[in-house]
Design a protein around this motif. Sequence first.
Motif: not given
Length: 212
Positions: A13-38
């Motif tokens: 959903a974050a990719i679809e709405v443009g929060t993360y755009r083509p070429g953006d780096r996806l960091v596991e720890a940052e994603l976990a913090d952003r979405f409140g998941v492990s």
Amino acid sequence: MAYESDAYSLILAAIEVGTYRPGDRLVEAELADRFGVSRTPVREALQRLETQQMVVRDGRSLIVATLDHNQLAELYVVRAELEGLAARLAARHATPEEVRVLAQMVSEDQKAINDPQALARANKRFHHQIHLASHNRYLVQQLDLVHRSMALMARTSLAAEGRSETALAEHKRIVDAIAAGDGNAADQALRQHISMAWETRLKLEAQADRDA
């Protein structure tokens, strides 16, 4: 704790709405913090997205995939075929209620004519409603995959000058054909709509190349 499917849906959903755009780096720890998941479900979600080619490897990092010109061309070809079929089936199977909803969407979307991003979201809802009106679950599944890949487009063709007005006029022709039960006309109207969207995107790419 979120399951992998929850993390997958959140990242997609974050990719679809443009929060993360083509070429953006996806960091596991940052994603976990952003979405409140492990981190475990995030890791599994990223692996799933990589399998679907929504994200790709860049060294040791994962980045949101970018579609090149040939991939875009291939995507539009498949989209035209499948969407045209959906419109043809919708003309045959759509209920009166579904037709009224489609017509209402076209009318309400006029309010977003000067907001390309809002209109892009409305456009996605409109096309999905046609998919559902086809009453063919397998076609809907395939179109979901196609539209998921479209999230990798850097910008919407609706941002081009004048495209919003013509796109909504094209939507109206599609709905009119579906309402009339004319499968051939609905198919042709939707194919023409996709063709115009692709032509507009080509012009945007050419303009970007000139500006560069």
